[in-house]
Scaffold this motif. Structure first.
Motif, PDB file in Angstrom:
ATOM      1  N   LEU A  92     -39.232 -10.057  -7.411  1.00 26.57           N
ATOM      2  CA  LEU A  92     -40.300 -10.843  -6.534  1.00 26.57           C
ATOM      3  C   LEU A  92     -39.224 -11.913  -5.661  1.00 26.57           C
ATOM      4  O   LEU A  92     -39.683 -11.807  -4.560  1.00 26.57           O
ATOM      5  N   ASP A  93     -38.244 -12.357  -6.198  1.00 24.47           N
ATOM      6  CA  ASP A  93     -37.577 -13.385  -5.435  1.00 24.47           C
ATOM      7  C   ASP A  93     -36.859 -12.601  -4.274  1.00 24.47           C
ATOM      8  O   ASP A  93     -36.952 -13.018  -3.031  1.00 24.47           O
ATOM      9  N   ALA A  94     -36.347 -11.462  -4.309  1.00 25.70           N
ATOM     10  CA  ALA A  94     -36.128 -10.541  -3.309  1.00 25.70           C
ATOM     11  C   ALA A  94     -36.945  -9.978  -2.252  1.00 25.70           C
ATOM     12  O   ALA A  94     -36.574  -9.965  -1.050  1.00 25.70           O
ATOM     13  N   VAL A  95     -37.994  -9.607  -2.827  1.00 27.34           N
ATOM     14  CA  VAL A  95     -39.315  -9.544  -1.790  1.00 27.34           C
ATOM     15  C   VAL A  95     -39.480 -10.548  -1.043  1.00 27.34           C
ATOM     16  O   VAL A  95     -39.799 -10.589   0.220  1.00 27.34           O
ATOM     17  N   ARG A  96     -39.500 -11.740  -1.584  1.00 32.37           N
ATOM     18  CA  ARG A  96     -40.070 -12.840  -1.044  1.00 32.37           C
ATOM     19  C   ARG A  96     -39.098 -13.290   0.119  1.00 32.37           C
ATOM     20  O   ARG A  96     -39.472 -13.813   1.143  1.00 32.37           O
ATOM     21  N   ALA A  97     -37.930 -13.247  -0.092  1.00 31.94           N
ATOM     22  CA  ALA A  97     -36.708 -13.462   0.794  1.00 31.94           C
ATOM     23  C   ALA A  97     -36.422 -12.221   1.893  1.00 31.94           C
ATOM     24  O   ALA A  97     -35.658 -12.398   2.858  1.00 31.94           O
ATOM     25  N   ARG A  98     -37.260 -11.202   1.942  1.00 28.12           N
ATOM     26  CA  ARG A  98     -37.274 -10.156   2.784  1.00 28.12           C
ATOM     27  C   ARG A  98     -35.889  -9.497   2.777  1.00 28.12           C
ATOM     28  O   ARG A  98     -35.407  -9.098   3.676  1.00 28.12           O
ATOM     29  N   ASP A  99     -35.320  -9.650   1.545  1.00 25.21           N
ATOM     30  CA  ASP A  99     -33.811  -9.081   1.368  1.00 25.21           C
ATOM     31  C   ASP A  99     -33.853  -7.493   0.753  1.00 25.21           C
ATOM     32  O   ASP A  99     -34.033  -7.393  -0.341  1.00 25.21           O
ATOM     33  N   ALA A 100     -34.011  -6.603   1.755  1.00 23.98           N
ATOM     34  CA  ALA A 100     -34.052  -5.196   1.089  1.00 23.98           C
ATOM     35  C   ALA A 100     -32.999  -4.696   0.171  1.00 23.98           C
ATOM     36  O   ALA A 100     -33.275  -3.944  -1.013  1.00 23.98           O
ATOM     37  N   GLU A 101     -31.742  -5.073   0.369  1.00 23.92           N
ATOM     38  CA  GLU A 101     -30.740  -4.566  -0.392  1.00 23.92           C
ATOM     39  C   GLU A 101     -30.837  -5.284  -1.877  1.00 23.92           C
ATOM     40  O   GLU A 101     -30.699  -4.557  -2.815  1.00 23.92           O
ATOM     41  N   ARG A 102     -31.142  -6.416  -1.933  1.00 19.31           N
ATOM     42  CA  ARG A 102     -31.095  -7.204  -2.896  1.00 19.31           C
ATOM     43  C   ARG A 102     -32.299  -6.678  -3.698  1.00 19.31           C
ATOM     44  O   ARG A 102     -32.502  -6.701  -5.137  1.00 19.31           O
ATOM     45  N   ALA A 103     -33.341  -6.521  -3.066  1.00 13.12           N
ATOM     46  CA  ALA A 103     -34.685  -5.873  -3.591  1.00 13.12           C
ATOM     47  C   ALA A 103     -34.396  -4.510  -4.632  1.00 13.12           C
ATOM     48  O   ALA A 103     -34.915  -4.297  -5.667  1.00 13.12           O
ATOM     49  N   ARG A 104     -33.567  -3.760  -3.699  1.00 13.18           N
ATOM     50  CA  ARG A 104     -33.219  -2.453  -4.386  1.00 13.18           C
ATOM     51  C   ARG A 104     -32.441  -2.518  -5.567  1.00 13.18           C
ATOM     52  O   ARG A 104     -32.836  -2.149  -6.575  1.00 13.18           O
ATOM     53  N   ASP A 105     -31.431  -3.448  -5.548  1.00 10.86           N
ATOM     54  CA  ASP A 105     -30.597  -3.986  -6.881  1.00 10.86           C
ATOM     55  C   ASP A 105     -31.366  -4.444  -7.739  1.00 10.86           C
ATOM     56  O   ASP A 105     -31.050  -4.074  -8.908  1.00 10.86           O
ATOM     57  N   ALA A 106     -32.449  -5.255  -7.575  1.00 14.47           N
ATOM     58  CA  ALA A 106     -33.088  -6.176  -8.555  1.00 14.47           C
ATOM     59  C   ALA A 106     -34.037  -4.836  -9.194  1.00 14.47           C
ATOM     60  O   ALA A 106     -34.021  -5.007 -10.490  1.00 14.47           O
ATOM     61  N   MET A 107     -34.680  -4.260  -8.450  1.00  8.76           N
ATOM     62  CA  MET A 107     -35.393  -3.091  -9.096  1.00  8.76           C
ATOM     63  C   MET A 107     -34.427  -2.123  -9.966  1.00  8.76           C
ATOM     64  O   MET A 107     -34.797  -1.679 -11.164  1.00  8.76           O
ATOM     65  N   ALA A 108     -33.195  -1.793  -9.339  1.00  9.58           N
ATOM     66  CA  ALA A 108     -32.334  -1.031 -10.353  1.00  9.58           C
ATOM     67  C   ALA A 108     -32.040  -1.584 -11.519  1.00  9.58           C
ATOM     68  O   ALA A 108     -31.883  -0.933 -12.753  1.00  9.58           O
ATOM     69  N   SER A 109     -31.908  -2.877 -11.546  1.00  9.36           N
ATOM     70  CA  SER A 109     -31.370  -3.803 -12.509  1.00  9.36           C
ATOM     71  C   SER A 109     -32.734  -3.783 -13.682  1.00  9.36           C
ATOM     72  O   SER A 109     -32.466  -3.509 -14.979  1.00  9.36           O
ATOM     73  N   HIS A 110     -33.803  -3.720 -13.330  1.00  9.09           N
ATOM     74  CA  HIS A 110     -35.034  -3.580 -14.002  1.00  9.09           C
ATOM     75  C   HIS A 110     -35.196  -2.320 -14.697  1.00  9.09           C
ATOM     76  O   HIS A 110     -35.504  -2.224 -15.924  1.00  9.09           O
ATOM     77  N   MET A 111     -34.847  -1.186 -14.162  1.00  8.47           N
ATOM     78  CA  MET A 111     -35.023   0.009 -14.622  1.00  8.47           C
ATOM     79  C   MET A 111     -33.652  -0.008 -15.804  1.00  8.47           C
ATOM     80  O   MET A 111     -34.123   0.806 -16.672  1.00  8.47           O
ATOM     81  N   ASP A 112     -32.557  -0.362 -15.323  1.00 12.25           N
ATOM     82  CA  ASP A 112     -31.615  -0.365 -16.266  1.00 12.25           C
ATOM     83  C   ASP A 112     -31.843  -1.052 -17.590  1.00 12.25           C
ATOM     84  O   ASP A 112     -31.622  -0.491 -18.812  1.00 12.25           O
ATOM     85  N   GLN A 113     -32.444  -2.104 -17.483  1.00  6.97           N
ATOM     86  CA  GLN A 113     -33.135  -2.909 -18.733  1.00  6.97           C
ATOM     87  C   GLN A 113     -34.334  -2.185 -19.408  1.00  6.97           C
ATOM     88  O   GLN A 113     -34.395  -2.359 -20.520  1.00  6.97           O
ATOM     89  N   THR A 114     -35.203  -1.572 -18.678  1.00  5.66           N
ATOM     90  CA  THR A 114     -35.997  -0.859 -18.984  1.00  5.66           C
ATOM     91  C   THR A 114     -35.410   0.185 -20.172  1.00  5.66           C
ATOM     92  O   THR A 114     -35.863   0.637 -21.261  1.00  5.66           O
TER      93      THR A 114
END
Length: 234
Positions: free
Chosen positions: A200-222
């Motif tokens: 959410l923080d990355a999407v709010r900041a409109r930072d595409a690479e950060r959002a991609r990395d955040a979702m990848a981290s979420h999938m790793d944690q999942t």
């Protein structure tokens, strides 16, 4: 019932018969009239159902004889594959494959969402994350899963690519079941809330690479939580 609905219902009942072992792979299809009687439909409906089953790889033609049931591994229809994996006795490999598919699709979706999200999308993400927090506090697993799925649905749609949500939709039933198994563990909920917050923080900041990395981290944690809490792997 409309003919199209009857055809779809016949296809589902036939695939259930296959998955439950009544028509094992390699079995010749009964005559059209017998299928019509078995499922309580007209011969025309049975014929259309067989054509649809052939189109989805559930049934394959054999020269000089009636069509036969194909092995599940050769099925090509996504809806049919979802039906087969949702009935699998050993759901572990399936669950890990689903995480892999989600990683490939949702990391890109998160990047698109960061670039194209609207204020309404952002508000929806905040609302669903709040719903996850509330459900965690209330120990309401079903509400937690609903909010989790809703959050990801917004991410898929916020990028403006209509195909993303369509591609993921048939996996919904399996994903919901898998998420409930994982989210029934309290630490997993805490991990998910933190990871969703980063997205959410990355999407709010409109930072595409950060959002991609955040979702990848979420999938790793999942995946890590799935292996540890559900599959009991070390």
């Amino acid at each position: 019932m409309a003919r199209q609905s009857l055809v779809a219902a016949t296809v589902e009942r036939f695939s259930d018969d296959v998955l439950e072992g009544r028509f094992p792979p390699g079995t010749q299809l009964p005559p059209e009239a017998d299928l019509a009687e078995r499922y309580g439909v007209s011969r025309l409906t049975a014929r259309e159902a067989i054509k649809l089953l052939q189109a989805q790889g559930v049934v394959r033609g054999v020269p000089g004889r009636r069509s036969e049931v194909a092995p599940v591994a050769q099925w090509t229809g996504l809806e049919m594959l979802v039906r087969s994996v949702s009935r699998a006795d050993d759901a572990g490999p399936v669950a890990l494959q689903l995480v892999a598919v989600r990683r490939m699709i949702e990391t890109g979706a998160a990047a698109l969402a960061a670039e194209h999200r609207t204020d309404d999308d952002l508000a929806a993400l905040e609302r669903h994350l709040g719903g996850m927090r509330d459900a965690h506090t209330a120990a309401d697993v079903d509400a937690f899963v609903r909010a989790d799925i809703a959050f990801h649905d917004v991410v898929l749609r916020a990028g403006g690519n209509v195909f993303l949500a369509v591609v993921m939709e048939p996996l919904g039933r399996v994903l919901q079941h898998a998420r409930r198994d994982t989210s029934s563990h309290e630490p997993v909920q805490r991990h998910a809330i933190a990871e969703h917050g980063h997205v959410l923080d990355a999407v709010r900041a409109r930072d595409a690479e950060r959002a991609r990395d955040a979702m990848a981290s979420h999938m790793d944690q999942t995946e890590a939580d799935l292996r540890h809490f559900v599959l009991r792997q070390t």
